[in-house]
Every structure is written in C-alpha cells, then in structure tokens.
Design a protein around this motif. Sequence first.
Motif, short mmCIF file in Angstrom:
data_model
loop_
_atom_site.label_atom_id
_atom_site.label_comp_id
_atom_site.label_asym_id
_atom_site.label_seq_id
_atom_site.Cartn_x
_atom_site.Cartn_y
_atom_site.Cartn_z
N MET A 1 0.83 -1.18 0.00
CA MET A 1 0.00 0.00 0.00
C MET A 1 0.88 1.24 0.00
O MET A 1 1.85 1.33 0.72
N GLN A 2 0.51 2.20 -0.82
CA GLN A 2 1.28 3.41 -0.96
C GLN A 2 1.09 4.31 0.26
O GLN A 2 -0.01 4.46 0.78
N ARG A 3 2.19 4.89 0.73
CA ARG A 3 2.13 5.82 1.87
C ARG A 3 1.49 7.13 1.41
O ARG A 3 1.69 7.55 0.27
N PRO A 4 0.75 7.78 2.29
CA PRO A 4 0.12 9.05 1.90
C PRO A 4 1.17 10.13 1.68
O PRO A 4 2.25 10.09 2.27
N SER A 5 0.83 11.08 0.85
CA SER A 5 1.74 12.20 0.61
C SER A 5 1.76 13.11 1.84
O SER A 5 0.88 13.03 2.71
N HIS A 8 -1.44 15.11 2.01
CA HIS A 8 -2.57 14.31 2.51
C HIS A 8 -2.44 14.08 4.01
O HIS A 8 -3.43 14.20 4.75
N ALA A 9 -1.26 13.77 4.48
CA ALA A 9 -1.05 13.52 5.90
C ALA A 9 -1.37 14.77 6.74
O ALA A 9 -2.03 14.68 7.78
N GLN A 12 -5.12 15.27 6.78
CA GLN A 12 -5.78 14.27 7.62
C GLN A 12 -5.63 14.58 9.10
O GLN A 12 -6.59 14.48 9.85
#
Length: 147
Positions: A1-5, A8-9, A12
């Motif tokens: 699974m790709q880590r969030p940018s 995005h982090a 969030q």
Amino acid sequence: MQRPSLSHALQQVAHAYRGHMAQTIREADLPLPGTHVRALKAVCYMEGCTAQRIAQRMRRDKAQITRVLNDLLESGLILKACNPADKRSQLLHATPAGEAMMLRIQTLEQQTLARMTRDLTQEEVEHFIRIAWHMTQNLEGDLPPDN
C-alpha cells in the motif's frame, strides 16, 4: 500500500483534530462554534488584542470576526476597552466567565491531545512540534504560534 503524501497527511491530521475537538466541545455542551473558540483563545492569549489583529491571525474577514466578537460580548465572555494607542480600535479582554470557559476548552484540548498522542513517545511529540513549527515558519515567516 502506498504511503500518503505529505499534503494528505497534513490534511488528515488537521481534519481529525478539528473534528474530534468539535465533537468533544459538543459533547461537553459548550455553546461555542469553532470560530468562536479560536477568537476567544486570541482574546485570552494575544497581547493588545483587537478585532483587526484577530482577523489577520485567523485570516478571516474583519466583518465576520466582528460578528463573532459581538456574540462573545453578548455571552459575557469578553469586554471591550478603549485602546490608548489607537482611538479607532478597542482592546479586547476576557471576563471571568470567558477565562472559565477558556479553562474548560483547555481541558478538552488536553484530553484530545492525550488521545491523539497516546502511542507516541514524548520525544516523538517534541520532534513533530519542531517539524510543524519549522514548516509553518517556511510558509509564514515569524508569526508566533496560534494557541
């Protein structure tokens, strides 16, 4: 699974914090929306607090801030006083009721922050604070942190 940018982090964490604080404030039956809480915090913590300074800090239209401040005045949480440095503006101060409300808000914030950081070490939290402050400085310059 790709880590969030990073973008995005950041979105969030800000969204989760604001959402949890709003829910916590509602559950505590505090009669203040988020903008009112932020304005009351500014009045309590900002030296020489005026409506204009709050509008600049919160990046809001002065008319909107004036409406919020009028609500806080009507609620008995703040007072206006003559500004000796600028007769066109008024200094804002918290009343004892406003200070008591701020203490309640601080308690709710501490509960939210404790939940938010419960699996983190103190060193990790301090590291996050340093990074967040540095990023803020890169974007905004030398503004003091918003309490």
